[in-house]
Scaffold this motif. Sequence first.
Motif, mmCIF file in Angstrom:
data_model
loop_
_atom_site.group_PDB
_atom_site.id
_atom_site.type_symbol
_atom_site.label_atom_id
_atom_site.label_comp_id
_atom_site.label_asym_id
_atom_site.label_seq_id
_atom_site.Cartn_x
_atom_site.Cartn_y
_atom_site.Cartn_z
ATOM 1 N N ALA A 113 -1.427 11.577 -0.041
ATOM 2 C CA ALA A 113 -1.557 10.568 -1.096
ATOM 3 C C ALA A 113 -1.362 11.154 -2.483
ATOM 4 N N LYS A 114 -0.572 10.449 -3.283
ATOM 5 C CA LYS A 114 -0.372 10.799 -4.687
ATOM 6 C C LYS A 114 -0.737 9.633 -5.598
ATOM 7 N N ALA A 115 -1.166 8.520 -5.009
ATOM 8 C CA ALA A 115 -1.675 7.342 -5.712
ATOM 9 C C ALA A 115 -2.425 6.516 -4.675
ATOM 10 N N ILE A 116 -3.294 5.619 -5.135
ATOM 11 C CA ILE A 116 -4.090 4.786 -4.232
ATOM 12 C C ILE A 116 -4.189 3.388 -4.820
ATOM 13 N N SER A 117 -4.092 2.370 -3.947
ATOM 14 C CA SER A 117 -4.195 0.991 -4.382
ATOM 15 C C SER A 117 -5.437 0.344 -3.770
ATOM 16 N N ALA A 118 -6.400 -0.017 -4.628
ATOM 17 C CA ALA A 118 -7.625 -0.677 -4.179
ATOM 18 C C ALA A 118 -7.404 -2.175 -4.177
ATOM 19 N N LYS A 119 -6.880 -2.667 -3.077
ATOM 20 C CA LYS A 119 -6.606 -4.105 -2.956
ATOM 21 C C LYS A 119 -7.841 -4.826 -2.462
ATOM 22 N N ALA A 120 -8.044 -6.044 -2.959
ATOM 23 C CA ALA A 120 -9.146 -6.878 -2.509
ATOM 24 C C ALA A 120 -8.725 -8.335 -2.567
ATOM 25 N N TYR A 121 -9.411 -9.156 -1.763
ATOM 26 C CA TYR A 121 -9.064 -10.564 -1.627
ATOM 27 C C TYR A 121 -10.200 -11.502 -2.022
ATOM 28 N N ASP A 122 -11.437 -11.156 -1.632
ATOM 29 C CA ASP A 122 -12.574 -12.007 -1.969
ATOM 30 C C ASP A 122 -13.857 -11.191 -1.891
ATOM 31 N N PHE A 123 -14.942 -11.761 -2.432
ATOM 32 C CA PHE A 123 -16.192 -11.026 -2.577
ATOM 33 C C PHE A 123 -17.374 -11.905 -2.185
ATOM 34 N N ASP A 124 -18.438 -11.257 -1.663
ATOM 35 C CA ASP A 124 -19.650 -12.004 -1.319
ATOM 36 C C ASP A 124 -20.577 -12.076 -2.529
#
Length: 321
Positions: free
Chosen positions: A254-265
């Motif tokens: 890894a040389k970059a990271i994507s913190a993807k999210a869709y919904d939250f409680d």
Amino acid sequence: MKFSTTICAVSLVCFLFSCKSGGKKVATTINDVTETTTKPFFKLSLAQWSLNKTFNEEGVDPFKFAELAKEDGFEGLEYVNQIYNKQIESLGFDVVIDSLKVLSATHGMQNVLIMIDGEGNLADPSEAMRDKAVENHKKWVDAAHKLGCKSIRVNTFGTNDPELWVPSVADGLKKLSTYAATKNIDILCENHGWLSSDVPVLMNAIAEVNMQNCGTLPDFGNWCVKRKNGEIWGDCLEVYPDKYEGIKMMLTKAKAISAKAYDFDENGNETTIDFPRIIQMVKDSGYTGYIGVEYEGTRLSEKEGILAIKNLLLKSAKVVN
């Protein structure tokens, strides 16, 4: 850089700063990001796709990206090339890139990477088509170098047959990485659908390339390996079985990271992704670079979703060992 191009870019930036707003103001009901007593082990960047509706549907000028990211407390910028298609057509490629460079510097932001779409399939079984895709990507390598980015994210579509895909994509990636090495730019493969989301197959292709500047961009989402009617996007028929193991494998390159999210409680946790577990893996891997915030939900506004991910990343950083 041509002198006339620079003048045009500076003139455009001056015009942008003379206007108070390029479109509708983005509203939020989320509280400001929780302050931390210590800095996390990573830095935070904003993936421009998090604001794709803001720019593409609401009419906000995409040249305001650096300003909006700065307001929300980010350090780095992750551009999406397709968001600037209209500006490139009307102003020219060089003017757009020069303008982004001036704007990012004005707001004190670090340009991190460019996500490239629509420039051809690097895994096309036809070598002629692969070579054309490589040539199409070279201008974005040059743009990343000019902006001071470390990398570009490429797509690896072309075929979903593993026997054809691995040699094809390895050839395309190696040719592009060879050029990118002359500019000190990394070529990154994201788990972005089809075989790029089948991590053992992806890592096999990366190993075949065997170049220092060809690595991965693990995304917390994007685990569909097969879609209905063989489409690139659409209804998913098959999902990679263990995203956490997949991320762990991708972190080795890894040389970059994507913190993807869709919904939250109600507690601010992602409903389908264990952020603290992933952040622990990221820390264990030794990664200390940028983590890009990428919201793809529909319930919250883009602004709310962005800040919710940022809060969750900072909260997760507090609990890791």
